[in-house]
Design a protein around this motif. Structure first.
Motif, short mmCIF file in Angstrom:
data_model
loop_
_atom_site.label_atom_id
_atom_site.label_comp_id
_atom_site.label_asym_id
_atom_site.label_seq_id
_atom_site.Cartn_x
_atom_site.Cartn_y
_atom_site.Cartn_z
N UNK A 243 -2.26 -59.98 37.19
CA UNK A 243 -3.09 -60.97 36.50
C UNK A 243 -4.00 -60.25 35.51
N UNK A 244 -4.18 -60.83 34.32
CA UNK A 244 -5.16 -60.36 33.35
C UNK A 244 -5.87 -61.56 32.75
N UNK A 245 -7.08 -61.34 32.26
CA UNK A 245 -7.89 -62.41 31.67
C UNK A 245 -8.31 -61.99 30.27
N UNK A 246 -8.14 -62.89 29.32
CA UNK A 246 -8.69 -62.70 27.98
C UNK A 246 -9.99 -63.50 27.92
N UNK A 247 -11.11 -62.82 28.05
CA UNK A 247 -12.40 -63.48 28.14
C UNK A 247 -12.74 -64.23 26.85
N UNK A 253 -3.55 -64.92 32.43
CA UNK A 253 -2.11 -64.65 32.44
C UNK A 253 -1.71 -64.15 33.82
N UNK A 254 -0.67 -64.74 34.39
CA UNK A 254 -0.15 -64.30 35.68
C UNK A 254 1.33 -63.94 35.52
N UNK A 264 -2.73 -69.84 31.78
CA UNK A 264 -3.57 -70.89 32.36
C UNK A 264 -4.88 -70.98 31.58
N UNK A 265 -5.43 -72.19 31.54
CA UNK A 265 -6.68 -72.39 30.80
C UNK A 265 -7.42 -73.60 31.35
N UNK A 319 -2.32 -70.61 18.23
CA UNK A 319 -3.39 -69.97 18.99
C UNK A 319 -2.81 -68.93 19.94
N UNK A 320 -3.73 -68.17 20.60
CA UNK A 320 -3.32 -67.10 21.49
C UNK A 320 -2.52 -67.60 22.69
N UNK A 321 -2.66 -68.88 23.03
CA UNK A 321 -1.91 -69.39 24.18
C UNK A 321 -0.42 -69.54 23.85
N UNK A 322 -0.09 -69.47 22.56
CA UNK A 322 1.32 -69.56 22.14
C UNK A 322 1.77 -68.18 21.69
N UNK A 323 2.27 -67.40 22.62
CA UNK A 323 2.79 -66.07 22.32
C UNK A 323 4.31 -66.08 22.41
N UNK A 324 4.92 -65.25 21.59
CA UNK A 324 6.37 -65.17 21.60
C UNK A 324 6.83 -63.74 21.80
#
Length: 435
Positions: A243-247, A253-254, A264-265, A319-324
């Motif tokens: 797990x990591x968190x982008x503050x 992210x899991x 998750x948000x 946005x950052x929640x949409x990564x490819x």
């Protein structure tokens, strides 16, 4: 001595096997003298390798590379040992290094590069993860518990709470709705993990601690009273390993053994965390073991059993929640077990017993491997790193923990190629590595 003649007059000890210290009575071994090496100007990017005297207590290997318009010099400057084998996790807080080994945590003081053992304390369960909140230390364990510790006036670590707390259990144990079915004839409170807690992450701004487990659940805890606020019991279809968190963006992210990464948000006005997207690698869906994210949250790295590091980048216009999926970083010959980001560097540890340092560039390749660190006798399980600037150079201190029970301290120096080339001493200069 001309550059060409260096290869023609290769010292005999370059072909000697690398030796390791056999001392086990001390927590640390270090070189007895400074090692120096010489850099020469070359017309093409290639690598030079020089080994110091192999009779030193610690076999210190110094490597120099000229690539990606930079000089890269790296060396192992110390080896720390613990009483128990198998380093499972490393965490860095200021000048203090925490090393988890089985059910023990060893605390090393890094002030003035002394690397002295400041404390050693035992936990009830095997330690899987460590994180920090202000002056408290939180540890995750194989016995399904999270434990909170504080440092006493005598610099010892004292257990102050076990999570879920007794109060949290008592307030929920009466109502049947607070129980979930974990096996055919067994129920547990929804606030409890029922398998190894594999990772912890903190969002100080929101006052939250996140935990993930091999039981496939993802739980959110409030820091102020250590109360469980939320549990997503089937966050993945298999064990969650990282797990990591982008503050900055509030994204969590899991990564799981099911091969997927979930984002998750909890947006403003929402009560619970929601699944925003799933990063699914269609090229090679293998179990994932590690995650790392860069400082601004625009690039995510994942690694797993397929020996490759996957680079995920923010999609243009989103946005950052949409990564490819961006690319694979290939080089390791074993499973990726740990990852850590420091500025524009990515450091990876693998079951092939090596570490690799990857550097970002403006070219299409994105990240390239600039160094391979060798010396561990078993898989590299844990990594932490910190970076400081020294004139035009970037100096990175890396701590790597292995299942061989050793923690190696590496010093990596990255110098700008153009600035070195314009220097009058570029043709031949000595690089000293302090003991």
């Amino acid at each position: 001595m001309e550059f060409k003649s260096w290869f023609e007059t290769k010292p005999e000890y370059l072909s000697s096997p690398r030796t390791s210290s056999s001392s086990s009575s001390s927590n640390i071994t270090s070189p007895e003298m400074q090692s120096t090496s010489t850099i020469y100007e070359v017309t093409s990017f290639s690598s030079l390798e020089s080994h110091v005297n192999p009779t030193l207590k610690l076999s210190q290997n110094t490597h120099e590379k000229i690539m990606m318009n930079a000089f890269v010099t790296h060396s192992c400057i110390a080896t720390l040992r613990t009483k128990t084998p198998q380093i499972s996790f490393l965490a860095l807080q200021g000048n203090t290094l925490y090393a988890a080994s089985l059910n023990e945590i060893n605390v090393f003081d890094l002030t003035d590069d002394n690397y002295s053992l400041a404390d050693n304390f035992t936990c009830s369960g095997l330690v899987k993860s460590i994180t920090f909140v202000e002056k408290k230390i939180f540890t995750a364990h194989q016995d399904c518990k999270i434990r909170a510790w504080q440092i006493t006036s005598s610099r010892k670590h004292q257990l102050i709470s076990t999570i879920p707390t007794v109060k949290d259990r008592l307030t929920r144990c009466v109502l049947p709705k607070n129980y979930v079915q974990v096996r055919r004839h067994k129920q547990k409170l929804w606030i409890e993990h029922v398998d190894t807690i594999s990772g912890l992450a903190v969002n100080i701004g929101e006052g939250l601690i996140y935990s993930v487990s091999w039981d496939r659940s993802f739980k959110i805890w409030r820091i102020s009273d250590l109360r469980c606020l939320e549990s997503i019991n089937k966050a993945h279809s298999d064990a969650i390993n990282a797990i990591v968190v982008c503050v900055d963006h509030g994204l969590v992210y899991t990564a799981s053994a099911d091969g997927s990464i979930k984002v998750w948000e909890k947006e403003k006005g929402e009560k619970n965390h929601k699944l925003r997207t799933i990063l699914d690698n269609k090229h090679n869906k293998s179990s994932l073991n590690a995650l790392a994210i860069n400082s601004n949250g625009s690039i995510l790295f994942s690694g797993g059993l397929d020996q490759n590091i996957i680079v995920w980048e923010k999609e243009e216009g989103k946005t950052e929640k949409h990564m490819g999926f961006s690319r694979f970083l290939k080089g390791h010959t074993g499973a990726i077990l740990c990852l850590v980001c420091v500025d524009d560097l990515l450091i990876s540890g693998s079951s092939d017993k090596t570490l690799r340092i990857w550097k970002s560039s403006s070219t299409e390749c994105g990240y390239s491997c600039i160094a391979v660190l060798e010396g561990h006798l078993k898989p590299v399980k844990a990594l932490v790193a910190t970076k400081r600037s020294c004139n035009s150079n970037g100096v990175v201190s890396i701590f790597s923990g292995s299942l061989d029970g050793e923690i190696k301290v590496w010093q990596v120096t990255i110098s700008d190629f153009q600035s070195c080339k314009s220097s009058s001493t570029f043709m031949e200069r000595n690089v000293a590595h302090n003991a």
